[in-house]
Design a protein around this motif. Structure first.
Motif, short mmCIF file in Angstrom:
data_model
loop_
_atom_site.label_atom_id
_atom_site.label_comp_id
_atom_site.label_asym_id
_atom_site.label_seq_id
_atom_site.Cartn_x
_atom_site.Cartn_y
_atom_site.Cartn_z
N TRP A 1 0.82 -1.21 0.00
CA TRP A 1 0.00 0.00 0.00
C TRP A 1 0.85 1.27 0.00
CZ3 TRP A 1 -4.38 2.05 -1.13
CH2 TRP A 1 -4.76 3.28 -0.59
N GLN B 1 -0.50 5.16 -0.87
CA GLN B 1 -1.71 5.86 -1.29
C GLN B 1 -1.47 6.72 -2.54
OE1 GLN B 1 -3.48 8.14 1.79
NE2 GLN B 1 -5.17 8.89 0.57
N LYS C 1 -3.95 -0.41 6.44
CA LYS C 1 -3.62 1.02 6.39
C LYS C 1 -4.53 1.74 5.40
CE LYS C 1 0.77 0.39 5.46
NZ LYS C 1 1.09 -1.02 5.74
N ALA C 2 -4.86 1.02 4.31
CA ALA C 2 -5.74 1.61 3.31
C ALA C 2 -7.11 1.91 3.91
CB ALA C 2 -5.87 0.68 2.11
N GLU D 1 -6.97 4.91 6.24
CA GLU D 1 -6.84 6.20 5.57
C GLU D 1 -8.08 6.58 4.78
OE1 GLU D 1 -3.35 5.94 3.23
OE2 GLU D 1 -2.02 5.51 4.94
N LEU D 2 -8.72 5.57 4.18
CA LEU D 2 -9.88 5.87 3.32
C LEU D 2 -11.20 5.89 4.07
CD1 LEU D 2 -8.91 3.71 0.21
CD2 LEU D 2 -8.43 6.13 0.63
N SER E 1 -11.65 6.61 7.57
CA SER E 1 -11.22 7.04 8.91
C SER E 1 -12.38 7.34 9.84
CB SER E 1 -10.32 8.27 8.79
OG SER E 1 -11.02 9.31 8.10
#
Length: 1090
Positions: A382, A384, A442-443, A446-447, A449
């Motif tokens: 990943w 971003q 993590k994706a 972040e996307l 949240s």
């Protein structure tokens, strides 16, 4: 010194572009995705006809323009791949042929080899320092014929790339200074026309710069370095050293290659020149398909993946199997070729796989574990920034969509993952793992949240789903006919279903949610459901009221039991947080308790009556000696105890009263059973001519009562009196439970014991008559019959009867019967012995009969124990018969044995004492008696003194018939005479060793005018005389001091027995002598105080 490549010159645009590419590290090269509109909901995996046609053309084009050798597990035949595509897109043969022809007519794409120079190892060291400054020259050689063969077949040459590939098509890596293991990680795009006539060429060189000899000498480290300096001097200035090359035919490569290749030398010198790590990939540019021209490569690959995976899943479902996530070789080959030709990065492939699988999972049934691989791949790669805004929104939408779909499945997990299907727990656990892994990405962070934590979402979903499930179950159990009874049955079924669901949660579902998300599913479900259940139950009991019919009472009891089971699943009082709605629910059922107790008694009574009526009073088997009704009664009492355990009323006072009622009903049933079973025995015995059959029934009745007594005795354990006593200890007075419950139990046991004793006594009376009759016959048998033979009829009678009773009675009752018979038999024998005192023969028969009866009643440990047999009556009878059966001589021996025992026990010297010395010489067979003195004699004369002398007699007389009595001299007026006389008796050893053998020392007071008076007598046992035990020389003989004694004033039993034998002269003479001595002793009884 500058190399040819370092000279400043103007390069063509293509070469400048290649240099730019090789100057930077490897990165993804792909077409930029087009701008797309954000979609909130995930698009359907179904394609429109136009999209379907475009995608099919793309797939055909991929297969037709395949490059490289096939992968090991891939399909090599194009025809097989084309047939698979026709099936996957469900096209008719005509349509397929038409589209295939169209695809063949499309312009071919541009072919490129994407080559990545990773690193090298163990290369030659060409510099004076022992290292090299390596760089690589590489390119594609066009127009190589088939005769070229492998690199080893061509003539070895140094400048392979420089001599065969134009300069503008030659690419160069960076120079890595001073190393033998360089790392480049540089990627180059190399165009070629025809794969069959093209080869990949790579030369590795050591860069040399212009340096002075002095500088080189400063770097010198060994002799090898000196040789290198000399060689450098002869070599042209600035000429690079050749390190090796790699030559590969493109048609021999796979679509993707990643290998270590050996560096080939140009001569035989230094054949081992190290290895070079290269990666290759055949890619297309300017594909002629409409999809490639109008859509991004990533989007096209995603749709192709969706189409093929959808086909795979449907094919497995048609075969009644579940797809495990593995693609068929055909699908894997096509997708691999498309991703390779379109130069899709691993990350974009993983993302396409995630989007395709996550969408298909929401419409097609396949394992959620298939989503774990793309999740892991995306998480690993990943970054971003490598995605466009539209792709980020698409990925975020997929996360939100799958999360919402997963939560909807979790909300309905009871129906979506039923336990009737074996793999349901594994499927649910797999779904939870996918959601957990997705939310950890993590994706995702972040996307998405603003998403709440997954445990919170799942907990709320489970709570909502539990309430929905309860209402669905309530609707399912809604009765067709309205009424309290029907409503109670429906509520009972609902509670049972809820309890079953909680059991499933506890055994299966709770572990899955707790291990995956640390969610306490069971506690949450219990708390939600108990409020809902409590409300319905309280409404129902309130509607029933206090008037409870038997049918309604049964319904309420079942509901009460189900609620108890439901509450037992919940947390204990110490682990609760607050009060539960079902706390104290038993109070709602309080009006139904009388109905429950009466129903329990009525059912038990009816069962007892039915069991007795059906009983034939026949033992169930050889080992089970009671009848069927006793078994039914035991089951009936066990059911009552089970009902009491089920009830388990929490309130102490009411629990005590309920237990009292149960005990009272149980004891009443026991007494009712006794009456019924006796009546049944009379009914079956009426008209029976066979008395044995009636006895059999009586045995069964007694055994049934004994079995009932055992069952009744278990009531304290079955009804848990100890636990009840601890429970009510603070409420009831001390001893109240003991007085009430135990008094009831003891009363019932006493009644049963009386009934059993009555039955056993009835059986005993039938045998007592026969025993008395055989004992009387024993006494009337002829004298010529041996005693052992005379008792045979009695023993055979007892053997038959007792064996019969042992077979038909249980051990407890048989032991009671034996005790009664033994007591009666002893009484009969004692009466017979008393009537036969004068007959030794009859007494002998009775003695042998007693001995055999003892053995018979003991039965080698299976009958009465020795303690029960050896009663006082038995021991007295045994002693009497032993005497009565003995001969007169034997009785006389016994008499003297007893007198010797009395002599040994005598300690009082009130009558006086006599001192003697006795010895025996075996060699001469002489018994020597030294009569020394007497002292403290009684004054029997009127002058206050006596004229004593001693008479010596060896007793019993029948043992010493030839030895006459001896006398000492008479001493006048002397109470302490000193005799000092010796007497010798010629007598053998054997008589002296017999029982009762002794020297009778009779001290008399001489009277001139009348008979001599008795001062006393003493008995000296011959067995203790020195010399008789077998000593050769008695040696020093000790004095023996013997207190004088009188005969028994009340008569000795042995003398009485001898006196009864009127025809025995010897017995009568002995009795006469002893009577005279007793009479003399009575005349001179001691005065009081002396």
């Amino acid at each position: 010194m500058a190399t040819p490549h370092s000279q400043p010159q103007r390069r063509p645009p293509l070469l400048r572009q290649a240099i730019k590419i090789r100057r930077r590290k490897a990165r993804d090269l792909q077409d930029p995705p087009p701008q797309t509109v954000r979609e909130v909901d995930p698009p359907s995996h179904h394609l429109s006809p136009e999209e379907r046609a475009l995608l099919y053309e793309e797939a055909l084009y991929t297969v037709l323009h395949r490059l490289g050798q096939p992968e090991p597990n891939h399909v090599s035949e194009a025809s097989e791949l084309l047939r698979y595509l026709q099936e996957a897109f469900q096209l008719e043969p005509e349509e397929h042929q038409q589209m295939l022809q169209n695809a063949r007519e499309l312009q071919k794409p541009m072919f490129f080899l994407k080559a990545t120079v990773k690193q090298a190892k163990n290369i030659l060291g060409k510099d004076v320092s022992g290292f090299s400054d390596p760089y690589c020259l590489l390119g594609i050689e066009q127009g190589v014929g088939t005769s070229g063969g492998s690199p080893g077949a061509r003539r070895r040459q140094k400048a392979v790339v420089r001599d065969t590939i134009p300069e503008e098509q030659t690419h160069r890596t960076q120079v890595i200074n001073q190393t033998l293991n360089p790392v480049w990680e540089e990627t180059f795009i190399l165009e070629f026309k025809d794969i069959a006539n093209a080869s990949f060429r790579l030369d590795m060189w050591d860069l040399d710069t212009v340096e002075s000899v002095r500088q080189k000498l400063g770097e010198l480290t060994d002799l090898h370095g000196l040789r290198r300096i000399i060689k450098e001097v002869r070599k042209d200035k600035g000429q690079d050293d050749f390190l090796g090359n790699v030559v590969l035919r493109l048609q021999h490569l796979r679509s993707r290659e990643d290998q270590w290749y050996p560096l080939e030398p140009c001569t035989e010198t230094y054949p081992d020149r190290g290895q070079c790590h290269l990666q290759f990939q055949f890619i297309h540019k300017r594909r002629a398909t409409r999809a490639s021209r109008s859509q991004p490569s990533y989007t096209v690959h995603l749709r192709l993946l969706q189409q093929l995976v959808s086909h795979e899943v449907i094919q497995h479902q048609a075969g009644s199997t579940s797809w495990d996530g593995s693609l068929s070789p055909q699908a894997a080959t096509i997708l691999f070729l498309h991703a390779t030709q379109k130069d899709l990065s691993d990350f974009h492939q993983s993302m396409a796989q995630w989007l395709a699988y996550s969408r298909l999972y929401q419409s097609l049934e396949f394992p959620s574990s298939c989503l774990l691989h793309p999740i892991t791949s995306i998480e690993y790669q990943w970054i971003q920034g490598r995605l466009k805004e539209e792709q980020l929104e698409e990925l975020a939408t997929s996360f939100s969509s799958l999360l919402a779909y997963g939560l909807s499945l979790i909300r309905r997990f009871r129906s979506v993952f039923p336990l009737s299907v074996a793999d349901s727990p594994a499927r649910l656990q797999s779904l939870l793992r996918v959601l957990v892994q997705m939310c950890k990405m993590k994706a995702f962070g972040e996307l998405c949240s603003d998403s709440a934590p997954l445990p919170n979402l799942v907990t709320e979903t489970l709570r909502t789903g539990t309430v929905e499930w309860f209402h669905l179950k309530q609707q399912h159990h809604q009765p067709m006919v309205q009424g309290l009874l029907e409503a109670g049955k429906a509520l009972l079924s609902l509670v049972q279903d809820i309890t079953g669901d909680l059991h499933q949660c506890q055994r299966t579902w709770h572990k899955i949610f707790h291990n995956t998300l640390k969610i306490d599913l069971f506690s949450m479900a219990f708390l939600e459901l108990q409020w809902l259940v409590a409300k319905r139950v309280q409404e129902h009991t309130a509607a029933v009221g206090s008037l409870v019919s038997p049918e309604m009472g049964e319904s309420l009891f079942q509901l009460y039991i189900s609620l108890k089971e439901f509450c037992r699943l919940g947390p204990g009082p110490t682990k609760r947080e607050g009060v539960l709605a079902l706390d104290g629910f038993h109070r709602w059922f309080q009006p139904a308790i009388p109905s429950w107790l009466q129903k329990t008694y009525n059912v038990a009574l009816a069962r007892v009556q039915r069991a007795v009526h059906m009983d034939k009073l026949v033992p169930l088997g050889e080992l089970t000696k009671h009848s069927t009704s006793a078994v039914d009664l035991s089951t009936c009492f066990a059911q009552i105890s089970h009902t009491a355990q089920q009830l388990d009323w929490p309130d102490p006072e009411e629990a005590f009263m309920i237990t009292v009622k149960f005990v009272e009903d149980t004891c009443r049933l026991a007494l009712v059973y006794c009456s019924l079973i006796k009546a049944r025995a009379r009914e079956l015995s009426a008209g029976q001519k066979d008395q044995g059959q009636a006895a059999n029934m009586l045995c069964v009745v007694v055994n049934d009562m004994e079995q009932l007594r055992l069952v009744i005795g278990k009531l304290p354990t079955q009804l848990a009196w100890e636990a009840l006593e601890r429970q009510v200890g603070a409420v009831l007075e001390q001893g109240q439970l003991q007085h009430t419950l135990h008094a009831q139990l003891q009363g019932a046991l006493a009644g049963l014991g009386h009934e059993i004793r009555t039955g056993v006594q009835t059986l005993a009376k039938q045998l007592e008559v026969g025993i008395a009759k055989h004992i009387q016959k024993l006494l009337s048998v002829k004298e010529s019959v041996l005693p052992e033979d005379a008792i045979l009829p009695l023993m055979k009678f007892l053997e038959v009867e007792l064996c019969y009773m042992n077979t038909n009675l249980v051990q407890e009752n048989f032991s009671s019967l034996l005790t009664l018979l033994w007591t009666h038999t002893l009484t009969v024998l004692a009466e017979a012995a008393a009537s036969q005192r004068s007959s030794p023969l009859a007494s002998k028969r009775l003695q042998i009969a007693l001995q055999n009866l003892e053995v018979c009643f003991h039965a080698e440990g299976c009958g009465l124990p020795p303690m029960a047999l050896h009663t006082d009556t038995f021991q007295a009878l045994q002693r009497d018969l032993e005497l009565q059966a003995a001969s007169s001589r034997r009785l006389i021996q016994i008499y003297f044995c007893r007198r010797l025992e009395q002599q040994a026990e005598a300690t009082s010297e009130e009558l006086g004492v006599i001192t003697v010395k006795a010895s025996y010489r075996a060699s001469e067979q002489k018994l020597r008696i030294e009569l020394l003195s007497a002292s403290s004699l009684l004054p029997l004369d009127s002058n206050g003194s006596s004229d004593p002398f001693v008479q010596l007699t060896l007793e019993p007389r029948q043992a010493f018939p030839e030895l006459a009595p001896r006398e000492t001299q008479k001493h006048k007026k002397d109470l302490h005479p000193l005799f000092d006389e010796t007497f010798e008796f010629l007598v053998p050893v054997e008589p002296c060793r017999e029982d009762g053998a002794c020297v009778l020392l009779t001290v008399l007071d001489h009277d001139t005018l009348g008979a001599d008076d008795l001062e006393g007598e003493a008995f000296l046992p011959l067995c203790s005389v020195p010399g008789l035990p077998g000593e050769k020389d008695p040696g020093e003989v000790p004095q023996t001091r013997l207190p004088l004694t009188y005969p028994a004033p009340n008569g000795d039993p042995i003398l009485q027995l001898l006196e009864s034998r009127k025809g025995d002269r010897e017995a009568q003479a002995f009795v006469k002598t002893r009577r005279q001595r007793a009479k003399q002793a009575a005349q001179h009884a001691l005065k009081p105080g002396r």
